[in-house]
Scaffold this active site. Structure first.
Site: not given
Ligand code: AP5
Ligand code: MG
Length: 247
Positions: A33, A108, A156, A189, A200
């Site tokens: 994402k 979410r 990552r 992270r 997660r």
């Molecule tokens: P990346 O692009 O970083 O993936 P991502 O989908 O953004 O993954 P996140 O871990 O950020 O998602 P998440 O939903 O768990 O965490 P968030 O920060 O939102 O890519 C991942 C890796 O893959 C990278 O190394 C990249 O280089 C690689 N990659 C990408 N594309 C690729 C491809 N095509 N091929 C190969 N490799 C590739 O949330 C964190 C925490 O915050 C949650 O657990 C929760 O506690 C809280 N939170 C966030 N939002 C909310 C909400 N709306 N409500 C409640 N709590 C929330």
């Molecule tokens: Mg992310």
């Protein structure tokens, strides 16, 4: 269909003629994402609003929200809906969202989705349908299988200065552990461990998959295979948004 962002930008330039409006990027942890949102920002010039990044900012700054969020995030649980909705409301009130925005990781839960739908409905009321503010939301969900996600999460690394996302297996920096753009030491992270990833994924299955179904049932929805090279995934998302906007 164009096979890359470069082709889109140099060819029919479809991306430039689109008024993007509100776009949701949905999908499991590590699905791409954040990586994809940054590509769309470059193409459409609209902001990425990542609730994860906003919460990490609060965490790093020790705000009251950050202190609450830290414990939950470190355990892989979701932060309470009301707190997240309020944070998103503040961000959406900024003027840079006028032409559209990419919501990365929000909504979410169904409660967050209901809140967003109500907010957008209230905005649409009485506006001409050609205004970006009156465009309905389009949702794109990325799909990647569990083992691939785990590899992405554990591989990552992030730049703490510019936010560039790397991966030691598939997208390494030129110099190990150092950001290509900023020269800063890359960081991992706190929630990027196998144990927290498993939690997660449980939250995702229980609370966020129903959100994907919610938007799927509303029509302006597309699913894109995220297990392809980054450029190919971007092209798939752009083509999907173009198609859904033309509906
Ligand atoms: P990346 O692009 O970083 O993936 P991502 O989908 O953004 O993954 P996140 O871990 O950020 O998602 P998440 O939903 O768990 O965490 P968030 O920060 O939102 O890519 C991942 C890796 O893959 C990278 O190394 C990249 O280089 C690689 N990659 C990408 N594309 C690729 C491809 N095509 N091929 C190969 N490799 C590739 O949330 C964190 C925490 O915050 C949650 O657990 C929760 O506690 C809280 N939170 C966030 N939002 C909310 C909400 N709306 N409500 C409640 N709590 C929330
Ligand atoms: Mg992310």
């Amino acid at each position: 269909m164009p096979s890359s962002v470069t082709e889109l930008q140099s060819g029919r330039a479809m991306g430039h003629s689109t008024i993007p409006g509100p776009i949701l990027l949905l999908g499991a942890p590590g699905v791409g994402k954040g990586t994809q949102a940054k590509e769309l920002v470059k193409l459409w010039g609209i902001p990425q609003i990542s609730t994860g990044d906003l919460l990490r900012f609060h965490k790093a700054n020790g705000t009251p929200l950050g202190l609450i969020a830290k414990e939950l995030m470190d355990r892989g649980e979701l932060v309470h809906d009301d707190l997240v909705n309020e944070m998103v409301a503040e961000r959406l009130a900024q003027p840079d969202t006028a032409r559209g925005y990419i919501l990365d990781g929000f909504p979410r839960t169904l409660k967050q989705a209901d809140w967003l739908d109500a907010r957008l409905d209230a905005k649409l009321a009485g506006r001409p349908s050609t205004q970006p503010q009156s465009l309905p939301v389009v949702a794109v969900s990325l799909k990647v299988d569990y083992n691939q996600l785990l590899r992405r999460i554990t591989g990552r690394r992030n730049c703490p200065v510019c936010g560039t996302i790397y991966n030691i297996y598939v997208k390494p920096p030129k110099v190990e552990g150092v950001c290509d753009l900023e020269g800063a030491a890359l960081v991992q992270r706190a929630d990027d461990t196998e144990e927290v990833f498993a939690e997660r994924m449980k939250s995702y299955a229980a609370l966020t998959e129903p959100v994907v179904d919610h938007y799927r049932s509303q029509g302006r929805f597309a699913e894109v295979d995220g297990d392809q090279p980054i450029e190919v995934v971007s092209a798939g998302i752009i083509a999907a948004v173009e198609r859904l906007r033309a509906k």
